[in-house]
Write a protein that holds these residues in place. Structure first.
Motif, PDB file in Angstrom:
ATOM      1  N   GLY A  43      40.294  15.822   3.120  1.00  0.00           N
ATOM      2  CA  GLY A  43      41.262  15.901   2.055  1.00  0.00           C
ATOM      3  C   GLY A  43      40.191  16.082   1.135  1.00  0.00           C
ATOM      4  O   GLY A  43      40.396  16.632  -0.065  1.00  0.00           O
ATOM      5  N   ALA A  44      38.935  14.781   0.861  1.00  0.00           N
ATOM      6  CA  ALA A  44      38.035  14.355   0.111  1.00  0.00           C
ATOM      7  C   ALA A  44      36.970  15.927   0.513  1.00  0.00           C
ATOM      8  O   ALA A  44      36.439  16.390  -1.129  1.00  0.00           O
ATOM      9  N   GLU A  45      36.674  16.557   1.026  1.00  0.00           N
ATOM     10  CA  GLU A  45      35.644  16.783   1.237  1.00  0.00           C
ATOM     11  C   GLU A  45      36.578  19.110   0.969  1.00  0.00           C
ATOM     12  O   GLU A  45      35.961  19.030   0.111  1.00  0.00           O
ATOM     13  N   CYS A  46      38.010  18.954   0.972  1.00  0.00           N
ATOM     14  CA  CYS A  46      38.104  20.507   0.107  1.00  0.00           C
ATOM     15  C   CYS A  46      38.829  19.916  -1.264  1.00  0.00           C
ATOM     16  O   CYS A  46      38.134  20.805  -1.596  1.00  0.00           O
ATOM     17  N   GLY A  47      38.607  18.202  -1.987  1.00  0.00           N
ATOM     18  CA  GLY A  47      38.988  18.203  -3.345  1.00  0.00           C
ATOM     19  C   GLY A  47      37.581  18.908  -3.731  1.00  0.00           C
ATOM     20  O   GLY A  47      37.609  19.328  -4.666  1.00  0.00           O
ATOM     21  N   LEU A  48      36.457  18.226  -3.143  1.00  0.00           N
ATOM     22  CA  LEU A  48      34.880  17.955  -3.707  1.00  0.00           C
ATOM     23  C   LEU A  48      34.465  19.365  -3.831  1.00  0.00           C
ATOM     24  O   LEU A  48      33.797  20.213  -4.907  1.00  0.00           O
ATOM     25  N   LYS A  49      35.063  20.482  -3.228  1.00  0.00           N
ATOM     26  CA  LYS A  49      34.296  21.109  -2.513  1.00  0.00           C
ATOM     27  C   LYS A  49      35.368  22.348  -3.919  1.00  0.00           C
ATOM     28  O   LYS A  49      34.803  23.259  -4.212  1.00  0.00           O
ATOM     29  N   SER A  50      36.875  22.347  -3.763  1.00  0.00           N
ATOM     30  CA  SER A  50      37.207  23.092  -4.937  1.00  0.00           C
ATOM     31  C   SER A  50      36.302  22.700  -7.059  1.00  0.00           C
ATOM     32  O   SER A  50      36.807  23.426  -7.312  1.00  0.00           O
ATOM     33  N   SER A  51      36.336  21.725  -6.690  1.00  0.00           N
ATOM     34  CA  SER A  51      35.754  21.059  -7.448  1.00  0.00           C
ATOM     35  C   SER A  51      34.733  21.899  -7.947  1.00  0.00           C
ATOM     36  O   SER A  51      34.742  22.675  -9.547  1.00  0.00           O
ATOM     37  N   LEU A  52      34.019  21.548  -7.143  1.00  0.00           N
ATOM     38  CA  LEU A  52      32.825  22.692  -7.899  1.00  0.00           C
ATOM     39  C   LEU A  52      32.892  24.328  -7.974  1.00  0.00           C
ATOM     40  O   LEU A  52      31.772  24.639  -9.103  1.00  0.00           O
ATOM     41  N   LEU A  53      33.427  24.904  -6.477  1.00  0.00           N
ATOM     42  CA  LEU A  53      33.592  26.073  -7.160  1.00  0.00           C
ATOM     43  C   LEU A  53      34.542  26.070  -9.032  1.00  0.00           C
ATOM     44  O   LEU A  53      34.171  26.514  -9.281  1.00  0.00           O
TER      45      LEU A  53
END
Length: 144
Positions: A43-53
Motif C-alpha cells: 500500500g505504501a509503495e502504491c501511494g508513493l508511486k502515485s504521488s510521484l506520478l
C-alpha cells in the motif's frame, strides 16, 4: 534451460490510489501478522508511486525512470518525493531473528513477510510504524 524475462506491469495514478486504499483496508481487517505487514508495504509503495506520478504530471508508471519503476525501494521513493528527513531517516533495515548478523533491507521486507522470514520483533515493530507513517503521508498527499 528455461530463462524468464522480468516483466514490469505498468499502471496509472488512479489504479495506484485504489490499490493504496484496498491494501490498507485489507491490512486493517487482518490487524497484524506477516500478511497485514505485506499489505501495508505494498500500500505504501502504491501511494508513493502515485504521488510521484501526480507530482511529475505523469499518467503511468511506464513513464517513471527504471530505478523508480521496477523496484520496491520505499526509501528511494521517499527521498525522490522529498519527504521529511525525520521520516526518511526511520526507513532502515531490520535484523533477522534467526541470525542477528543478517540484515534485511527495508526494500526487501516484502520478501521476508511473503516467505515467512522472522525478523527481530522490535525492528519489525519499528518498520510497521514507518509503514503507517508513510501511508498517512500518502493519504494526506493524495487526499484519499
Amino acid at each position: 534451460m528455461v530463462t524468464s524475462l522480468r516483466v514490469t506491469i505498468d499502471v496509472g495514478r488512479n489504479q495506484l490510489r485504489a490499490s493504496l486504499s484496498r491494501h490498507q483496508a485489507a491490512a486493517a481487517v487482518l490487524d497484524s501478522g506477516a500478511s497485514a505487514a505485506l499489505l501495508l508495504f505494498y500500500g505504501a509503495e502504491c501511494g508513493l508511486k502515485s504521488s510521484l506520478l501526480e507530482r511529475h504530471g505523469l499518467r503511468s508508471t511506464s513513464q517513471l525512470p527504471e530505478h523508480l519503476r521496477a523496484h520496491h525501494d520505499l526509501k528511494l521513493l521517499a527521498k525522490e518525493l522529498r519527504l521529511p528527513r525525520s521520516l526518511c531517516d526511520q526507513i532502515h533495515s531490520c535484523t533477522s531473528q534467526q541470525d542477528r548478523r543478517q540484515r534485511v533491507e527495508f526494500r526487501d521486507l516484502h520478501q521476508a513477510w511473503r516467505y515467512g522470514h522472522s525478523l527481530r520483533k522490535e525492528h519489525e515493530e519499528q518498520a510497521l510504524v514507518v509503514l503507517h507513517d508513510l501511508l498517512d503521508w500518502c493519504r494526506q498527499e493524495l487526499r484519499v
